[in-house]
Motif scaffolding. Structure first.
Motif, PDB file in Angstrom:
ATOM      1  N   LEU A 100       1.094  56.126 -15.427  1.00 51.70           N
ATOM      2  CA  LEU A 100       1.030  55.645 -16.953  1.00 51.70           C
ATOM      3  C   LEU A 100      -0.155  55.126 -17.203  1.00 51.70           C
ATOM      4  O   LEU A 100      -0.913  54.495 -16.145  1.00 51.70           O
ATOM      5  N   VAL A 101      -0.553  55.320 -18.226  1.00 56.12           N
ATOM      6  CA  VAL A 101      -2.086  54.868 -18.758  1.00 56.12           C
ATOM      7  C   VAL A 101      -1.553  53.567 -19.809  1.00 56.12           C
ATOM      8  O   VAL A 101      -1.827  53.375 -20.510  1.00 56.12           O
ATOM      9  N   PRO A 102      -2.243  52.452 -19.381  1.00 55.81           N
ATOM     10  CA  PRO A 102      -2.154  51.320 -20.098  1.00 55.81           C
ATOM     11  C   PRO A 102      -3.285  50.846 -20.725  1.00 55.81           C
ATOM     12  O   PRO A 102      -4.250  51.019 -20.688  1.00 55.81           O
ATOM     13  N   GLU A 103      -2.346  51.169 -22.270  1.00 60.19           N
ATOM     14  CA  GLU A 103      -3.447  51.075 -23.649  1.00 60.19           C
ATOM     15  C   GLU A 103      -2.909  49.799 -24.228  1.00 60.19           C
ATOM     16  O   GLU A 103      -2.462  49.550 -24.688  1.00 60.19           O
ATOM     17  N   PRO A 104      -3.960  48.818 -24.687  1.00 61.09           N
ATOM     18  CA  PRO A 104      -3.428  48.168 -25.710  1.00 61.09           C
ATOM     19  C   PRO A 104      -2.701  48.512 -26.920  1.00 61.09           C
ATOM     20  O   PRO A 104      -3.544  49.366 -27.707  1.00 61.09           O
ATOM     21  N   LEU A 105      -2.197  47.109 -27.343  1.00 60.00           N
ATOM     22  CA  LEU A 105      -1.817  47.738 -28.389  1.00 60.00           C
ATOM     23  C   LEU A 105      -2.027  47.711 -29.684  1.00 60.00           C
ATOM     24  O   LEU A 105      -2.379  48.298 -30.682  1.00 60.00           O
ATOM     25  N   GLY A 106      -3.716  47.142 -29.520  1.00 60.74           N
ATOM     26  CA  GLY A 106      -4.173  46.668 -30.965  1.00 60.74           C
ATOM     27  C   GLY A 106      -3.914  45.772 -31.254  1.00 60.74           C
ATOM     28  O   GLY A 106      -4.884  44.829 -30.561  1.00 60.74           O
ATOM     29  N   THR A 107      -3.850  44.771 -32.336  1.00 63.58           N
ATOM     30  CA  THR A 107      -4.018  43.761 -33.008  1.00 63.58           C
ATOM     31  C   THR A 107      -2.312  42.917 -33.026  1.00 63.58           C
ATOM     32  O   THR A 107      -1.386  43.530 -33.848  1.00 63.58           O
ATOM     33  N   VAL A 108      -2.502  41.817 -32.291  1.00 63.58           N
ATOM     34  CA  VAL A 108      -1.277  41.056 -32.001  1.00 63.58           C
ATOM     35  C   VAL A 108      -1.362  39.789 -32.880  1.00 63.58           C
ATOM     36  O   VAL A 108      -2.724  38.974 -33.124  1.00 63.58           O
ATOM     37  N   LEU A 109       0.015  38.873 -33.211  1.00 63.67           N
ATOM     38  CA  LEU A 109      -0.257  37.793 -33.061  1.00 63.67           C
ATOM     39  C   LEU A 109       0.259  36.589 -32.949  1.00 63.67           C
ATOM     40  O   LEU A 109       2.039  37.138 -32.230  1.00 63.67           O
ATOM     41  N   ILE A 110       0.162  35.586 -32.155  1.00 58.54           N
ATOM     42  CA  ILE A 110       0.324  34.680 -31.223  1.00 58.54           C
ATOM     43  C   ILE A 110       0.922  33.527 -31.773  1.00 58.54           C
ATOM     44  O   ILE A 110      -0.154  32.692 -32.398  1.00 58.54           O
ATOM     45  N   LEU A 111       2.342  33.062 -32.385  1.00 60.61           N
ATOM     46  CA  LEU A 111       2.376  31.471 -33.386  1.00 60.61           C
ATOM     47  C   LEU A 111       3.065  31.041 -32.062  1.00 60.61           C
ATOM     48  O   LEU A 111       3.713  31.399 -30.868  1.00 60.61           O
ATOM     49  N   GLY A 112       2.140  30.187 -31.809  1.00 63.02           N
ATOM     50  CA  GLY A 112       2.149  28.584 -30.797  1.00 63.02           C
ATOM     51  C   GLY A 112       3.220  27.705 -30.981  1.00 63.02           C
ATOM     52  O   GLY A 112       4.099  27.592 -32.207  1.00 63.02           O
ATOM     53  N   ALA A 113       3.851  27.197 -29.959  1.00 62.32           N
ATOM     54  CA  ALA A 113       5.394  25.980 -29.962  1.00 62.32           C
ATOM     55  C   ALA A 113       4.462  24.856 -30.415  1.00 62.32           C
ATOM     56  O   ALA A 113       3.323  24.010 -29.990  1.00 62.32           O
ATOM     57  N   TRP A 114       5.180  23.122 -30.584  1.00 60.90           N
ATOM     58  CA  TRP A 114       4.667  22.437 -30.588  1.00 60.90           C
ATOM     59  C   TRP A 114       5.139  21.459 -29.369  1.00 60.90           C
ATOM     60  O   TRP A 114       4.011  20.454 -29.236  1.00 60.90           O
ATOM     61  N   ASN A 115       6.121  21.745 -28.647  1.00 67.06           N
ATOM     62  CA  ASN A 115       5.911  20.985 -27.700  1.00 67.06           C
ATOM     63  C   ASN A 115       5.172  20.503 -26.008  1.00 67.06           C
ATOM     64  O   ASN A 115       5.123  19.872 -25.741  1.00 67.06           O
ATOM     65  N   TYR A 116       4.694  22.030 -25.864  1.00 71.06           N
ATOM     66  CA  TYR A 116       3.961  22.576 -25.236  1.00 71.06           C
ATOM     67  C   TYR A 116       2.253  23.035 -25.928  1.00 71.06           C
ATOM     68  O   TYR A 116       2.071  24.261 -25.561  1.00 71.06           O
ATOM     69  N   PRO A 117       1.937  22.213 -26.243  1.00 64.77           N
ATOM     70  CA  PRO A 117       1.063  23.211 -27.427  1.00 64.77           C
ATOM     71  C   PRO A 117      -0.159  23.933 -27.234  1.00 64.77           C
ATOM     72  O   PRO A 117      -0.845  24.464 -28.349  1.00 64.77           O
ATOM     73  N   VAL A 118      -1.341  23.322 -26.363  1.00 63.81           N
ATOM     74  CA  VAL A 118      -1.742  24.716 -25.230  1.00 63.81           C
ATOM     75  C   VAL A 118      -1.542  25.007 -25.141  1.00 63.81           C
ATOM     76  O   VAL A 118      -1.916  26.539 -24.916  1.00 63.81           O
ATOM     77  N   GLN A 119      -0.571  24.963 -23.974  1.00 62.74           N
ATOM     78  CA  GLN A 119      -0.038  26.125 -23.106  1.00 62.74           C
ATOM     79  C   GLN A 119       0.488  27.261 -23.936  1.00 62.74           C
ATOM     80  O   GLN A 119       0.696  28.432 -23.425  1.00 62.74           O
ATOM     81  N   LEU A 120       1.452  26.701 -24.907  1.00 65.02           N
ATOM     82  CA  LEU A 120       2.445  28.078 -25.195  1.00 65.02           C
ATOM     83  C   LEU A 120       1.467  28.999 -26.088  1.00 65.02           C
ATOM     84  O   LEU A 120       2.110  29.671 -26.071  1.00 65.02           O
ATOM     85  N   LEU A 121       0.244  28.279 -26.543  1.00 67.97           N
ATOM     86  CA  LEU A 121       0.078  29.189 -27.563  1.00 67.97           C
ATOM     87  C   LEU A 121      -1.398  30.085 -26.639  1.00 67.97           C
ATOM     88  O   LEU A 121      -1.427  31.352 -27.109  1.00 67.97           O
ATOM     89  N   LEU A 122      -1.796  29.155 -25.980  1.00 63.93           N
ATOM     90  CA  LEU A 122      -2.741  29.867 -24.830  1.00 63.93           C
ATOM     91  C   LEU A 122      -2.802  31.123 -23.974  1.00 63.93           C
ATOM     92  O   LEU A 122      -3.118  31.705 -23.127  1.00 63.93           O
ATOM     93  N   ALA A 123      -1.736  30.636 -23.107  1.00 60.77           N
ATOM     94  CA  ALA A 123      -0.903  31.450 -21.983  1.00 60.77           C
ATOM     95  C   ALA A 123      -0.984  33.443 -22.826  1.00 60.77           C
ATOM     96  O   ALA A 123      -0.768  33.972 -21.873  1.00 60.77           O
ATOM     97  N   PRO A 124      -0.327  33.211 -23.893  1.00 61.93           N
ATOM     98  CA  PRO A 124       0.149  34.082 -24.383  1.00 61.93           C
ATOM     99  C   PRO A 124      -1.800  35.496 -24.338  1.00 61.93           C
ATOM    100  O   PRO A 124      -1.124  36.780 -24.428  1.00 61.93           O
TER     101      PRO A 124
END
Length: 456
Positions: A100-124
């Motif tokens: 199994l060869v890990p391959e990037p998906l490409g271009t992704v969209l990450i939508l953060g939340a307001w309750n932990y606005p740094v963690q929940l945006l940057l962890a993904p």
């Protein structure tokens, strides 16, 4: 909309150049993200204080240090995660190598939340970078100060050819989710999640949803009530109750209900003083609309403790509520605030029945010294995450995934699980030219059928 199309086209072009493929580049971007968190700590902490009233110590623990630990763990293991993973090969396909060869998906969209606005945006984003993707990230507009700091400073650290920060209101999010990304990662509420799934459907864009729900905490009579109370109070009233995995309601064996309530009161006072409104350690509700909703939930209820509120600074005291009707919104809807309904039960079986009558929760908590009782909850309750004799602490384990089940979410991340979420594990079989056994080729016969069934 054309602006977002052009932005996506730009990132797709970058991805196809191969810029993000080398693990060395991914490591360098992760190190830059770490540098951002270290060098911009002061403005981030100030923004979190402004948006949510978070004490700097709480903000460091739940936002910045969480991310720094995640980056450290990812840097340590990324070489192994990115390597092809050998798997077995059936005898009929010998001689061959399967992986199994890990391959990037490409271009992704990450939508953060307001309750932990740094963690929940940057962890993904950490996971997306580690897997080799380009990304557009959008901070929540409700945590506006944090969004401003991130939009102003993060581009100075990350490769602008591969990562873009977009700010704006819900209309911007709606327009972005209509674009043909290779993956969308959303953290937030159930209603918005439905809209995102609908927007992603025409493009068949895969979506990860980290949502919430009514996470129960069961307190059995044999637990250590003092420790249990402190751990529940910490997990519930952290960030003024605005945590997706906070205990949403308590199911307490009736024989110890009064004792537990008294222990909860003592713990609240110990943590936040006699007047939590004047405590630097206690946060605020994100905005007036949410504050008004929470205050409205308390109308006509039996308040055992707290209940004070102030619209001037969106303050709502840590509040304990008893005698709540089963069909009241406090028991049917996710509260997402510092209100804790307490419901008496007679047994673990009754707790299981109450929990299973609701949608599957994001987190399940139970407090007991009896391992059989805890095992009973594990066997009979479906939940995204489970933690016994504490709250929230499972989030510290990078070796465990985080994610919901059913209406509490779909997909998971953290550590290797995040890397895999943002990767396609591409199956690759490589055969050799020797031993070209003719059993699989026509003309077929009963003898070939027999031999093929033996080798299969």
């Amino acid at each position: 909309m054309n602006t977002w199309h052009n932005l996506l086209d730009e990132l797709n072009h970058t991805y196809h150049t191969g810029l993000t493929r080398p693990v060395s580049w991914r490591k360098q971007q992760l190190q830059q993200l770490r540098q951002f968190l270290v060098e911009q700590e002061a403005p981030l902490l100030e923004a979190l204080r402004t948006d949510l009233g978070k004490h700097p110590s709480e903000a460091r623990l739940t936002e910045l240090q969480f991310l720094l630990t995640d980056i450290k763990h990812t840097l340590k293991h990324i070489n192994r995660w990115a390597k092809p993973r050998k798997v077995g090969t059936p005898m009929l396909a010998w001689p061959a190598k399967s992986e199994l060869v890990p391959e990037p998906l490409g271009t992704v969209l990450i939508l953060g939340a307001w309750n932990y606005p740094v963690q929940l945006l940057l962890a993904p984003l950490i996971a997306a970078i580690a897997a080799g993707n380009c990304a557009i990230i959008k901070p929540s507009e409700h945590a506006s100060e944090v969004a401003t700091v991130i939009a102003r400073h993060l581009p100075d650290y990350l490769d602008s050819a591969a990562f873009k920060i977009v700010t704006g209101d819900v209309q911007v999010s709606a327009e972005l989710t209509q674009l043909p990304f290779d993956h969308i990662f959303y953290t937030g509420g159930e209603n918005a999640a439905r809209s995102i799934l609908a927007a992603a459907a025409p493009n068949l864009t895969p979506v990860t949803l980290e949502l919430g729900g009514k996470s129960p905490a069961v307190v059995m009579a044999d637990c250590d009530l003092a420790v249990t109370a402190r751990r529940i109070v910490w997990g519930k009233f952290l960030n003024a109750g605005q945590t997706c995995i906070a205990p949403d309601y308590l199911l307490v064996e009736s024989s110890v209900q009064d004792q537990l309530i008294n222990a909860l009161k003592r713990a609240i006072t110990e943590f936040y003083g006699d007047e939590p409104q004047h405590s630097d350690d206690y946060g605020r509700i994100i905005h007036s609309q949410h504050h008004q909703r929470l205050v409205g939930l308390l109308e006509g209820q039996t308040i055992a403790f707290g209940g004070d509120s102030s619209g001037k600074d969106n303050y709502l005291a840590p509040t304990l509520v008893t005698n709540v009707a089963a069909d009241h919104p406090l028991m049917t809807d996710e509260i997402f605030g510092p209100i804790l309904p307490i419901v008496p039960i007679d047994s673990a079986n009754q707790a299981i029945e109450i929990i299973n009558a609701k949608p599957k929760p994001l987190a399940l908590y139970a407090f007991s010294k009896n391992q059989r009782t805890l095992s009973q909850f594990t066997r009979h309750i479906a939940a995204g995450n489970v933690c016994y004799n504490d709250t929230l602490m499972f989030m510290l384990n990078d070796e465990m995934p985080f994610g919901g089940v059913g209406r509490s979410g779909m997909g998971r991340y953290h550590g290797k699980f995040g890397f895999d979420t943002f990767s396609h594990l591409k199956p690759v079989m490589t055969r050799r030219f020797i031993l070209d056994v003719a059993l699989r080729y026509p003309p077929y016969s009963k003898l070939k059928d027999k031999l093929l069934s033996w080798f299969s």
